[in-house]
Design a protein around this motif. Structure first.
Motif, PDB file in Angstrom:
ATOM      1  N   VAL A 148      31.131   6.331  49.273  1.00  0.00           N
ATOM      2  CA  VAL A 148      31.849   7.604  49.377  1.00  0.00           C
ATOM      3  C   VAL A 148      31.151   8.637  48.498  1.00  0.00           C
ATOM      4  O   VAL A 148      30.878   8.385  47.324  1.00  0.00           O
ATOM      5  N   LEU A 149      30.852   9.801  49.073  1.00  0.00           N
ATOM      6  CA  LEU A 149      30.225  10.899  48.336  1.00  0.00           C
ATOM      7  C   LEU A 149      31.079  12.142  48.489  1.00  0.00           C
ATOM      8  O   LEU A 149      31.407  12.544  49.614  1.00  0.00           O
ATOM      9  N   ALA A 150      31.441  12.759  47.378  1.00  0.00           N
ATOM     10  CA  ALA A 150      32.214  14.003  47.385  1.00  0.00           C
ATOM     11  C   ALA A 150      31.309  15.130  46.910  1.00  0.00           C
ATOM     12  O   ALA A 150      30.906  15.161  45.744  1.00  0.00           O
ATOM     13  N   GLU A 151      30.968  16.046  47.824  1.00  0.00           N
ATOM     14  CA  GLU A 151      30.031  17.109  47.477  1.00  0.00           C
ATOM     15  C   GLU A 151      30.626  18.076  46.466  1.00  0.00           C
ATOM     16  O   GLU A 151      29.920  18.565  45.569  1.00  0.00           O
ATOM     17  N   ASP A 152      31.909  18.394  46.600  1.00  0.00           N
ATOM     18  CA  ASP A 152      32.516  19.381  45.705  1.00  0.00           C
ATOM     19  C   ASP A 152      32.462  18.945  44.250  1.00  0.00           C
ATOM     20  O   ASP A 152      32.154  19.736  43.351  1.00  0.00           O
ATOM     21  N   THR A 153      32.780  17.690  43.997  1.00  0.00           N
ATOM     22  CA  THR A 153      32.813  17.191  42.622  1.00  0.00           C
ATOM     23  C   THR A 153      31.529  16.461  42.236  1.00  0.00           C
ATOM     24  O   THR A 153      31.391  16.049  41.089  1.00  0.00           O
ATOM     25  N   ARG A 154      30.637  16.282  43.226  1.00  0.00           N
ATOM     26  CA  ARG A 154      29.367  15.580  43.027  1.00  0.00           C
ATOM     27  C   ARG A 154      29.602  14.178  42.464  1.00  0.00           C
ATOM     28  O   ARG A 154      28.897  13.705  41.575  1.00  0.00           O
ATOM     29  N   GLU A 155      30.612  13.517  43.023  1.00  0.00           N
ATOM     30  CA  GLU A 155      30.930  12.146  42.632  1.00  0.00           C
ATOM     31  C   GLU A 155      30.520  11.190  43.745  1.00  0.00           C
ATOM     32  O   GLU A 155      30.645  11.508  44.926  1.00  0.00           O
ATOM     33  N   VAL A 156      30.060  10.018  43.348  1.00  0.00           N
ATOM     34  CA  VAL A 156      29.661   8.980  44.293  1.00  0.00           C
ATOM     35  C   VAL A 156      30.308   7.666  43.868  1.00  0.00           C
ATOM     36  O   VAL A 156      30.319   7.333  42.675  1.00  0.00           O
ATOM     37  N   ARG A 157      30.847   6.945  44.841  1.00  0.00           N
ATOM     38  CA  ARG A 157      31.415   5.623  44.576  1.00  0.00           C
ATOM     39  C   ARG A 157      30.951   4.650  45.645  1.00  0.00           C
ATOM     40  O   ARG A 157      30.847   5.023  46.809  1.00  0.00           O
ATOM     41  N   ARG A 158      30.674   3.431  45.227  1.00  0.00           N
ATOM     42  CA  ARG A 158      30.419   2.365  46.192  1.00  0.00           C
ATOM     43  C   ARG A 158      31.353   1.223  45.881  1.00  0.00           C
ATOM     44  O   ARG A 158      31.404   0.734  44.747  1.00  0.00           O
ATOM     45  N   ALA A 159      32.114   0.810  46.896  1.00  0.00           N
ATOM     46  CA  ALA A 159      33.142  -0.228  46.723  1.00  0.00           C
ATOM     47  C   ALA A 159      34.091   0.145  45.596  1.00  0.00           C
ATOM     48  O   ALA A 159      34.560  -0.714  44.842  1.00  0.00           O
ATOM     49  N   GLY A 160      34.344   1.446  45.468  1.00  0.00           N
ATOM     50  CA  GLY A 160      35.282   1.926  44.467  1.00  0.00           C
ATOM     51  C   GLY A 160      34.707   2.093  43.077  1.00  0.00           C
ATOM     52  O   GLY A 160      35.390   2.587  42.181  1.00  0.00           O
ATOM     53  N   VAL A 161      33.431   1.700  42.882  1.00  0.00           N
ATOM     54  CA  VAL A 161      32.800   1.782  41.558  1.00  0.00           C
ATOM     55  C   VAL A 161      31.978   3.073  41.457  1.00  0.00           C
ATOM     56  O   VAL A 161      31.137   3.342  42.325  1.00  0.00           O
ATOM     57  N   PRO A 162      32.180   3.885  40.410  1.00  0.00           N
ATOM     58  CA  PRO A 162      31.411   5.125  40.270  1.00  0.00           C
ATOM     59  C   PRO A 162      29.919   4.845  40.134  1.00  0.00           C
ATOM     60  O   PRO A 162      29.507   3.874  39.488  1.00  0.00           O
ATOM     61  N   VAL A 163      29.107   5.699  40.769  1.00  0.00           N
ATOM     62  CA  VAL A 163      27.651   5.606  40.689  1.00  0.00           C
ATOM     63  C   VAL A 163      27.130   6.909  40.094  1.00  0.00           C
ATOM     64  O   VAL A 163      27.391   7.985  40.637  1.00  0.00           O
ATOM     65  N   GLN A 164      26.422   6.816  38.991  1.00  0.00           N
ATOM     66  CA  GLN A 164      25.896   7.997  38.317  1.00  0.00           C
ATOM     67  C   GLN A 164      24.513   8.332  38.872  1.00  0.00           C
ATOM     68  O   GLN A 164      23.593   7.520  38.779  1.00  0.00           O
ATOM     69  N   LEU A 165      24.371   9.526  39.441  1.00  0.00           N
ATOM     70  CA  LEU A 165      23.109   9.965  40.027  1.00  0.00           C
ATOM     71  C   LEU A 165      22.608  11.224  39.334  1.00  0.00           C
ATOM     72  O   LEU A 165      23.398  12.033  38.851  1.00  0.00           O
ATOM     73  N   THR A 166      21.286  11.390  39.327  1.00  0.00           N
ATOM     74  CA  THR A 166      20.714  12.646  38.875  1.00  0.00           C
ATOM     75  C   THR A 166      20.958  13.693  39.965  1.00  0.00           C
ATOM     76  O   THR A 166      21.275  13.339  41.122  1.00  0.00           O
ATOM     77  N   PRO A 167      20.801  14.991  39.663  1.00  0.00           N
ATOM     78  CA  PRO A 167      21.009  16.022  40.692  1.00  0.00           C
ATOM     79  C   PRO A 167      20.163  15.814  41.943  1.00  0.00           C
ATOM     80  O   PRO A 167      20.665  15.966  43.062  1.00  0.00           O
ATOM     81  N   LYS A 168      18.889  15.469  41.789  1.00  0.00           N
ATOM     82  CA  LYS A 168      18.029  15.276  42.957  1.00  0.00           C
ATOM     83  C   LYS A 168      18.385  14.001  43.717  1.00  0.00           C
ATOM     84  O   LYS A 168      18.306  13.955  44.944  1.00  0.00           O
ATOM     85  N   GLU A 169      18.778  12.959  43.003  1.00  0.00           N
ATOM     86  CA  GLU A 169      19.228  11.742  43.690  1.00  0.00           C
ATOM     87  C   GLU A 169      20.473  12.042  44.512  1.00  0.00           C
ATOM     88  O   GLU A 169      20.611  11.550  45.646  1.00  0.00           O
ATOM     89  N   PHE A 170      21.374  12.846  43.952  1.00  0.00           N
ATOM     90  CA  PHE A 170      22.581  13.217  44.683  1.00  0.00           C
ATOM     91  C   PHE A 170      22.212  14.009  45.934  1.00  0.00           C
ATOM     92  O   PHE A 170      22.754  13.761  47.021  1.00  0.00           O
TER      93      PHE A 170
END
Length: 241
Positions: A148-170
């Motif tokens: 799951v990726l939320a563009e507004d908040t720039r949050e990413v989760r896989r299987a409910g676990v947050p994934v920390q990405l750099t701006p370019k990775e996002f």
């Protein structure tokens, strides 16, 4: 899946929870044809994770699921979003089962077998009462499998676990999720993510794809795939080959 006129904005998000893949797919098609965006889930745990990611405007929920009971899912959805419209599906038409569902927070019931037209009409009524018939929010949430990726908040989760990405990775992941299963070349990725095709750009793409894989796919079924000689593609884990 976007509609073209009237209430068919394609912006209303409907979570569809049913463990029968064929029925889930048919319901997803009906929701799409109504101008809404379906988010299918085949079990209770997946439904809860998807709901947290896509923030649905309405839910179609089967009462019988393979892991959690439908009423358990309903209560958890109600706890997290008290005003979320929920349409229950049930193969049982006994009064006590309907009362249990309504007491747990269901807004309406449809008994199997049902017509798709009835489901859409009941959903439309629930959305109208909730003020969501014409959509609310936006299309900034992207869901593929358990990612799951939320563009507004720039949050990413896989299987409910947050994934920390750099701006370019996002930005790279956003591009891939915007074209699921489609092979994107290094040149396309450079053009969209870096707006450039400078020398050595191919190596830059490889480096960022590698970093993204370590964060998205580590310890899980892979979603990001290399198509030799062509580029890269993202697929839901169950579609990976």
């Amino acid at each position: 899946m976007n509609g073209t006129s009237g209430s068919r904005t394609g912006r209303v998000r409907v979570l569809i929870v049913d463990d029968e893949p064929a029925l889930n797919e048919v319901l997803s098609v009906a929701v799409t044809e109504a101008g809404w965006r379906p988010y299918p889930a085949l079990d209770g745990q997946s439904a809860l994770k998807t709901a947290r990611g896509c923030a649905p405007h309405a839910v179609v929920l089967d009462g019988m699921l393979p892991d959690l009971d439908g009423l358990q899912v309903l209560r958890r959805l109600r706890y997290e979003s008290p005003k979320l419209p929920v349409l229950m599906l049930t193969a049982r038409d006994a009064l006590e089962h309907r009362l249990d569902g309504l007491e747990a927070g269901a807004d309406d019931y449809v008994t199997k077998p049902f017509s798709l037209e009835e489901v859409v009409l009941r959903l439309r009524g629930l959305l109208r009462r909730a003020g969501s018939e014409h959509g609310r929010g936006d299309d900034s949430v992207r869901v593929l499998g358990d990612l799951v990726l939320a563009e507004d908040t720039r949050e990413v989760r896989r299987a409910g676990v947050p994934v920390q990405l750099t701006p370019k990775e996002f930005d790279l992941l956003t591009l891939l999720l915007g074209h699921p299963r489609q092979v994107l070349s290094k040149a396309q990725i450079l053009d969209h993510v870096w707006s450039s095709s400078f020398d050595g750009g191919g190596n830059l793409v490889e480096v960022y794809i590698s970093g993204l894989r370590r964060k998205i796919d580590k310890g899980r079924a892979p979603m990001i795939h290399t198509v030799r000689g062509l580029g890269y593609a993202i697929r839901a884990a169950e579609d990976g080959r």
